[in-house]
Design a protein around this motif. Structure first.
Motif, short mmCIF file in Angstrom:
data_model
loop_
_atom_site.label_atom_id
_atom_site.label_comp_id
_atom_site.label_asym_id
_atom_site.label_seq_id
_atom_site.Cartn_x
_atom_site.Cartn_y
_atom_site.Cartn_z
N ILE A 125 -4.79 0.73 24.03
CA ILE A 125 -6.06 1.31 24.43
C ILE A 125 -7.19 0.00 25.18
CG2 ILE A 125 -8.71 1.97 24.39
CD1 ILE A 125 -6.91 4.19 22.36
N ASP A 126 -6.89 -1.06 24.15
CA ASP A 126 -7.79 -2.20 24.56
C ASP A 126 -6.81 -2.86 25.68
OD1 ASP A 126 -9.39 -1.96 22.31
OD2 ASP A 126 -8.66 -3.05 20.92
N ALA A 127 -5.60 -2.82 26.01
CA ALA A 127 -5.09 -3.87 26.25
C ALA A 127 -5.46 -2.82 28.34
CB ALA A 127 -3.68 -4.04 26.40
N LEU A 128 -4.99 -1.82 28.22
CA LEU A 128 -5.97 -0.91 29.22
C LEU A 128 -6.56 -0.93 29.57
CD1 LEU A 128 -4.36 1.62 30.87
CD2 LEU A 128 -5.22 2.82 30.10
N GLN A 129 -7.40 -2.08 29.26
CA GLN A 129 -9.23 -2.00 29.57
C GLN A 129 -9.35 -3.25 30.69
OE1 GLN A 129 -11.47 0.07 29.07
NE2 GLN A 129 -10.12 1.20 27.71
N ALA B 36 9.55 -4.83 25.99
CA ALA B 36 10.97 -5.29 24.52
C ALA B 36 9.83 -5.78 23.51
CB ALA B 36 11.79 -5.97 24.61
N PHE B 37 8.50 -6.74 24.47
CA PHE B 37 7.65 -7.45 22.90
C PHE B 37 6.70 -6.28 23.52
CE2 PHE B 37 9.59 -10.21 26.40
CZ PHE B 37 9.62 -11.54 25.19
N GLY B 38 5.87 -5.88 21.92
CA GLY B 38 5.84 -5.39 21.54
C GLY B 38 4.47 -6.06 21.11
N ALA B 39 4.63 -7.60 20.68
CA ALA B 39 3.24 -8.35 20.66
C ALA B 39 2.36 -8.34 21.54
CB ALA B 39 4.23 -9.90 20.38
N ARG B 40 3.04 -7.47 22.56
CA ARG B 40 1.92 -7.35 24.13
C ARG B 40 1.43 -6.72 24.64
NH1 ARG B 40 0.17 -12.38 23.40
NH2 ARG B 40 1.64 -13.22 22.02
N PRO B 41 0.59 -5.54 23.92
CA PRO B 41 0.07 -4.40 23.73
C PRO B 41 0.16 -3.44 25.32
CG PRO B 41 -1.64 -5.20 22.92
CD PRO B 41 -0.47 -6.21 23.12
N PHE B 42 -0.14 -5.08 25.96
CA PHE B 42 0.07 -4.37 27.59
C PHE B 42 1.29 -3.66 28.36
CE2 PHE B 42 -0.75 -4.35 32.38
CZ PHE B 42 -1.71 -3.36 32.62
N TRP B 43 2.79 -4.48 27.84
CA TRP B 43 4.13 -4.64 28.00
C TRP B 43 4.28 -3.02 27.13
CZ3 TRP B 43 5.47 -10.13 28.22
CH2 TRP B 43 4.36 -10.20 29.47
N ASN B 44 3.88 -2.92 26.08
CA ASN B 44 4.97 -2.08 25.52
C ASN B 44 4.48 -0.81 25.28
OD1 ASN B 44 6.08 -1.45 23.07
ND2 ASN B 44 4.55 -1.83 21.65
N SER B 45 5.28 -0.10 27.04
CA SER B 45 5.24 1.57 26.86
C SER B 45 7.07 1.10 27.51
CB SER B 45 4.57 1.48 28.51
OG SER B 45 5.25 2.43 29.05
N GLY B 46 7.12 1.96 27.19
CA GLY B 46 8.81 2.50 28.10
C GLY B 46 9.19 2.87 29.06
N ASN C 223 0.10 6.56 29.20
CA ASN C 223 0.71 6.18 27.90
C ASN C 223 -0.02 5.02 27.53
OD1 ASN C 223 4.11 3.96 27.52
ND2 ASN C 223 3.76 6.14 26.62
N LEU C 224 -0.42 4.11 27.40
CA LEU C 224 -1.44 3.43 27.42
C LEU C 224 -2.66 3.56 26.56
CD1 LEU C 224 -1.35 -0.11 29.31
CD2 LEU C 224 0.09 0.74 27.52
N ALA C 225 -3.03 4.81 27.53
CA ALA C 225 -4.39 5.50 27.10
C ALA C 225 -4.14 6.15 26.00
CB ALA C 225 -5.09 5.94 28.11
N THR C 226 -3.43 6.83 25.52
CA THR C 226 -2.77 7.69 24.72
C THR C 226 -2.27 6.91 23.84
OG1 THR C 226 -1.07 8.37 25.46
CG2 THR C 226 -2.56 9.42 26.13
N GLY C 227 -1.90 5.88 23.50
CA GLY C 227 -1.15 4.94 22.38
C GLY C 227 -2.43 4.54 21.35
#
Lengths: 335, 734, 180
Positions: A245-249, A174-184, A236-240
């Motif tokens: 994409i940065d967070a996935l790194q 739910a934390f949109g502010a943390r891109p790494f978590w932002n996946s359903g 999901n992150l890689a195509t987000g």
């Protein structure tokens, strides 16, 4: 060259140089919460599917672990609070948009359900202790009631326990502010991981070989699903968004790469997958005890890595012009 | 990895805080909103730098709350800068000097011992009297900076000495003031008399307004930007104003005079100059035109690296906007030893554009005509400051601090005693630590009056703790500016510890030296009240309003076609300076190429950061936490070559072998590959400055190649070359 | 609902940090902690460069995720405005709001342990004054006012000047604007 630099020193605790508000306490809570969910789901499923014979431990005794594990998790969560005395404030309101508020209230419902689940098989699972209850009228009546409605209690437990399992993931996503978590995918992933750890736990402590084997097979299936969900999460992150994409790194070459791929994917998923396959196909049972331990370890590793990497992921990436350690001098008697 | 370690440290600290049951109970309750208690305010004049902005000191329930600008103060536009807002930190600094200290020898080792005020003052008076009796009072010199220095100048003059110097002259604005005075007969003043708010074109040469927070300058520059004035910034570094400029000219360091001569060439060749102004007010135009003919933009390009078309275009911008063009005189002007000549070139270019004392160029400053408190005449000293270094620097219009220091070394030295007020000489005089040590060894008496245990206090025989500006009266602010005004500094608090106001210290010393009649007031308030009453105000009124504005009596600019007599020998603006020629100097600015950068070295560029007034404020807890250290700017190409990364610590070595403290690297494109840059004021060595000690590096200790301006004694500091040194076990990310 | 906005002119911001010190003294923010800060953004290669200074703080978003994710209602909107405040008496210190802020604008108020942040100086706004940072700015690059009032300075500036907000993709609809 692109520089984005904090030119006024900032040493906000828990935020600088990168967010680190939650440590092992929260990871442990998420792990134990997921485990509780799995424990309750399996105990309920064995009841609904009438598996008292094939899985006597899971059907009759497993449920007892749910409140114990959950309480351990609640304890670590409590340890994390900046203001422990004010924990009751969670229960002074219900915030419909806050998963954490949902979680707080789900826990309120989970406890009585899990107690009833225990009581519904208390006589068959824990005859010795049930004997004490049976000496009192009220105890007898409660146990009678729960046994009578054992199936209905299990039917209620399944959705609530599933909600608990998913909630531990949604809490973060739910934390949109943390891109790494932002996946359903995080909700289902944490649910499946929780169930996998619960299955591993049964495989570890059930007495009968047949029950161990049953839960090893279940776990194997769950591990396969979990691997698929991990892959989905990464895709999901890689195509987000750019931020995702940065967070996935952080797990693709960044600071969490080693722990993610070796500790979680390797030791927590692939090795148990191999060991359990070997066990089920009868090739080797030498390391049968190891696989469930690794699964439990992997379950915790998943939460810890997710928690840490997620906190470090951010929309803002400011370097700082100053060494924040210097600010510690403000608080020292004789710096 | 260090980063994570820091995290662990701070979370351990927070865990500690959480565990304490008292804290668990104490928090999580609403606090009253700011300003809901009993709020009172007292006027002040800020002393965080020399700009002297008026403000109000707010207390809530008797505790210091905040300091904000006095809305009536036109001098500061009613707003304080970062440092002024951080003023409470000066008062609250736990490292302040608390008691008088005297150097004593215990078991063969020198140390400082707390003594009573009476003992300290009596010791000083006896020593001073001894100097007066044996070699004369003129051998006692005052080295000072800031408003409070006046009390001690008064003391020394009453004592019979007019020997004094402030580093603000020969280490800062001296060449500019002398250059302007040689040209116009007047200086560029402080606050600078630039009319930037009305300018259509502003030219900054190495002047990084915005990095220095000279309040009025910053505000009027912002006003000019808001009005879309054309900004031209000449700086090898991409300074803050460079980033706001239409034209940034990344000049090769040390070649500014070439560019100025080239601009004069274009302005004259293309007849962009103000013919009427030049004809009416100047002498020497013909000589100047002949002189600059050789400096074509093409020639300038080869020296400065600025393309000829850019030189022409910027000159045309200046010409088009003239007379509303300010070629800014700058402030810190001691760069390469030919700085008076460069300042002359700036003054001459302004003259050609007709901007001196014209709207949008420069204005005529005006003070309030307030009489001084009547006092007996001072005794006439037999020597002036300059007699300590005869045959040197004929146009030094003030004492030259480096000259005074050199004239204080050895048994036969001219000076025998120093009083040092508010200036931290080891960080102020470039590469002078050895000389200061030698001087301190030679002198009979070194008195340091300070609020903080600066490095200078380490050289003292006696250290006198002054209270901060928030705890004292000083003279009424009455500076020459656009709007004449008076502003009051008064105590908002009783002095902390045993510190005392400067006026009290000076009076006590005066009385012990038999000079009581020069200090007839019981309280400085009496003196201020008398002076204020002469202009229709009173101390009581000023204590309420803080600032009183007065109408101007004279016009702000030259009137159209007005005849003016300038304060020069020719009574004209001197494009050609006979004065300089008579003393054997170039009568018109001549370009000398700078010393080339030796291979493997980088030019040491230095400057300011807005959070601090040099080293004076780095220990202020409010400003320390805003900017706790300085950084070394390094171009990415240079960083690559030396394997340097942002965040790591290095030391610098000067070509002559001086080694700096550790400084944090910032890899940035904002500096070119031939230089490195750091803000001045860090690298404190005094352990008693507990916040700032050892944080950052001090540029002045790397200055081992000083070019002294032969005209006025200024120490040119920009000709120093440094390289990186990493000592074993040092470096790495932090 | 009144929508308050801060409009900061990057053309005249010099990154001096007066806003940061003014906030600290006005609000008595404990040592070492900050409710606002200054960012310098430089791009390009010497000598072809661009630098922007930004005074940053809580954006008092129109869609404040810190409020929606707070489990106790401690994070709330002040009166009928977009000013986001924390009610210490409802805060548990769970830190969800810190994680919820894409601008990292919240901090733990040690030693008291509740969550703290920029308040847009609502105690001053209530009296018709500007926030302390805006009032202190020596270049007057900061402006404050209501976007609902078309004649307010902030409304006019946003009508006539080019501007941006930080990370609009967050969907939080921030209300601190930067004039370009």
């Amino acid at each position: 060259m692109k520089e984005e630099l904090l030119v006024t020193a900032r040493g906000n605790e828990l935020i600088d140089p990168s967010l680190h508000i939650w440590t092992w306490e929260v990871a442990m809570y998420l792990f134990l919460g997921g485990l509780t969910a799995g424990v309750m789901v399996f105990a309920a499923l064995m009841t609904v599917l009438n598996k008292d014979e094939e899985a006597p431990f899971a059907a009759k005794r497993l449920a007892l672990l749910a409140p114990l594990v959950l309480s351990a998790g609640m304890t670590t969560l409590f340890l994390d609070l900046e203001h422990k005395l004010f924990v009751y404030r969670f229960y002074t309101s219900f915030q419909i948009t806050s998963p954490m508020s949902w979680g707080a209230w789900i826990l309120v419902v989970i406890y009585p359900i899990s107690i009833m689940q225990i009581l519904s098989t208390f006589r068959s699972g824990y005859g010795f202790f049930a004997g004490f209850a049976d000496r009192m009228t009220i105890g007898r009546e409660i146990l009678d009631f729960c046994e009578r409605y054992r199936r209905q209690i299990a039917m209620v437990a399944i959705p609530f326990a599933t909600a608990l399992g998913i909630y531990t993931g949604i809490l973060l996503s739910a934390f949109g502010a943390r891109p790494f978590w932002n996946s359903g995918v995080l909700g289902p992933l944490f649910l499946v991981s929780g169930m996998s750890t619960a299955a591993a736990l049964v495989a570890l402590i059930a007495r009968h070989h047949s029950e161990k084997a049953l839960f090893t097979r279940i776990d194997l299936g769950l591990i396969v699903v979990e691997i698929a969900l991990v892959a989905l999460f990464l895709i999901n992150l890689a195509t987000g968004t750019g931020q995702q994409i940065d967070a996935l790194q952080s797990v693709l070459g960044g600071p969490y790469t080693l722990v993610f791929w070796v500790l979680f994917v390797g030791i927590g998923l692939l090795i148990p997958l191999l060991l359990e396959t070997l066990e089920i196909t009868g090739v080797s049972k030498k390391l049968a005890m190891l696989a469930p331990i690794l699964v439990l370890f992997g379950g915790y590793a998943l939460r810890q890595i997710m928690l840490d990497a997620g906190q470090e992921s951010s929309w803002t990436h400011y370097d700082t012009q100053y060494n924040s350690e210097l600010l510690e001098r403000l608080h020292e008697e004789n710096p | 990895m260090k980063r994570r370690e820091f995290i662990k440290l701070s979370s351990a600290a927070s865990a500690g805080a959480v565990v304490s049951p008292a804290l668990m109970l104490g928090g999580c309750v609403s606090k009253p909103l700011p300003g809901t208690g009993t709020v009172t305010s007292t006027p002040t004049v800020c002393d965080m730098c020399f700009w002297k902005c008026a403000g109000d000191v707010y207390k809530e329930d008797g505790e210091l709350w905040k300091i904000t600008g006095n809305p009536d103060d036109l001098h500061s536009g009613g707003r304080l800068c970062t440092r002024g807002t951080g003023g409470p930190g000066a008062y609250l600094d736990r490292d302040r000097l608390r008691k008088p200290l005297m150097r004593v020898t215990v078991d063969g080792r020198q140390t400082f011992q707390e003594v009573s005020w009476d003992e300290a003052l009596q010791f000083i008076a006896t020593k001073m009297q001894g100097i007066a009796d044996t070699v004369g009072p003129e051998r006692m010199a005052l080295l000072h900076h800031g408003a409070g220095g006046h009390h001690f100048l008064h003391l020394l003059r009453a004592f019979g000495s007019d020997s004094h110097a402030e580093p603000a002259f020969a280490q800062c604005r001296g060449p500019r003031d002398v250059g302007f005075r040689l040209t116009f007969g007047e200086s560029a003043s402080s606050p600078e008399r630039t009319d930037m708010a009305n300018a259509r074109c502003i030219v900054l040469l190495g002047s990084h307004i915005g990095e220095n927070l000279h309040n009025g300058q910053v505000q009027t520059l912002a006003e000019a930007i808001n009005k879309d004035a054309t900004l031209i910034t000449v700086d090898p570094r991409f300074s803050v104003p460079a980033g706001k400029s239409k034209h940034w000219l990344p000049i090769k360091p040390g070649t500014d005079i070439a560019l100025l001569l080239g601009w004069m060439n274009v302005v004259i060749e293309e007849e962009l100059y103000d013919k009427d102004y030049v004809e009416r007010y100047t002498i020497g135009f013909e000589q100047l035109a002949a002189h600059v003919r050789q400096y074509t933009p093409e020639w300038v390009f080869l020296e400065t690296g600025i393309r000829p078309d850019v030189i022409r275009e910027t000159a045309r911008e200046m010409g088009k906007a003239a007379p509303a063009t300010v070629v800014h005189p700058g402030r810190h002007a001691t760069w390469y030893g030919d700085d008076t000549q460069r300042s002359r070139a700036v003054a001459i270019l302004n003259t050609l554009l007709g901007s001196w004392n014209r709207e949008g160029g420069f204005y005529i400053p005006e003070k309030v005509d307030m009489p001084h408190y009547p006092l007996p005449d001072y005794p006439k000293p037999k020597f002036k400051t300059g007699d300590a270094y005869p045959d040197k620097w004929p146009f030094a219009s003030q004492g030259v601090t480096n000259g005074v220091i050199e004239a204080s070394i050895g048994d036969d030295a001219f000076f025998k005693g120093w009083m040092v007020y508010g200036t931290n000489l080891p960080q102020t005089i470039p590469g002078a630590v050895d000389k200061l040590r030698a001087a301190a060894d030679s002198l009979d008496l070194v008195v340091v009056v300070e609020t903080m245990p600066s490095e200078m206090t380490g050289y003292a025989d006696v250290i006198l703790p002054e209270c901060t500006f928030l705890e004292r009266y000083d003279d009424i602010r009455n500076s020459g500016e656009r709007h004449p005004s008076l502003a009051l500094r008064m105590p908002a608090f009783e002095p902390l510890h045993e510190s005392k106001p400067g006026w009290w210290i000076a009076k006590q010393l005066g009385e012990r030296l038999g000079l009581r009649h020069y200090f007839p007031w019981n309280d400085y308030a009496d003196k201020l009240d008398w002076e204020l009453r002469q202009v229709g105000s009173s101390l009581e009124e000023m204590q309420k309003i803080g600032v009183k504005n007065f109408p101007r009596k004279r016009p702000l600019y030259f009137l159209e076609g007005q005849n003016v007599r300038f304060f020069t020998p020719s009574r004209k603006i001197e494009l050609y300076s006979q004065q300089l020629a008579d003393k054997g100097f170039d009568p018109m600015p001549v370009y000398t190429p700078p010393e080339p950068v030796p291979s493997g070295y980088y030019r040491l560029n230095y400057g300011r950061m807005p959070a601090h007034t040099f080293g004076k404020t780095t220990n202020n807890p409010l400003l320390f936490q805003l900017a706790p250290e300085n950084q070394l700017w390094v171009n990415p190409l240079v960083a690559n070559e030396h394997g340097l990364a942002s965040g790591e610590y290095v030391r610098l070595a000067s070509r002559e072998g001086a080694i700096s403290s550790k400084i944090r690297v910032r890899v940035t494109e904002r500096i070119g590959p031939d230089s490195v840059f750091m803000a001045h004021g860090f690298g404190h060595k005094s352990k008693r400055l507990r916040l700032t000690a050892g944080a950052g590096a001090d540029d002045s200790e790397l200055m081992t190649n000083i070019k002294v301006d032969p005209i006025m004694g200024g120490t040119g500091m920009r000709g120093n070359f440094v390289t990186f040194v990493r000592q074993p076990g040092e470096g790495g990310a932090a | 609902m009144t929508r308050f906005a801060m409009v900061i002119d990057t053309r005249t911001c010099i990154g001096c940090g007066d806003c940061v010190v003014a906030c600290k003294t006005e609000n008595n923010v404990p040592e070492g902690l900050n409710r606002d800060w200054v960012v310098e953004a430089t791009s390009g290669t010497y000598p072809d460069l661009k630098t922007e200074f930004r005074s940053e703080r809580c954006n008092h978003c129109s869609n404040p995720t810190c409020v929606t994710l707070c489990p106790t209602g401690a994070s709330h909107l002040w009166k009928d405005t977009n000013i986001v405040l924390v009610e210490p008496e409802k805060c548990t210190g769970c830190k969800a709001c810190i994680a919820a802020c894409p601008y990292d604008a919240r901090l733990v108020m040690h030693p008291d342990g509740y969550i703290d942040k920029c308040t847009f100086c609502h105690h001053r706004v209530e009296k018709g004054m500007d926030p302390a940072c805006v009032s202190s700015c020596p270049t007057r690059c900061m402006h404050f006012g209501s976007l609902d009032d078309p004649s307010s300075e902030v409304s006019k500036l946003l009508k006539t000047r080019e501007y941006k907000v930080l990370s609009p993709e967050t969907g939080n609809e921030p209300n601190v604007y930067y004039l370009l």
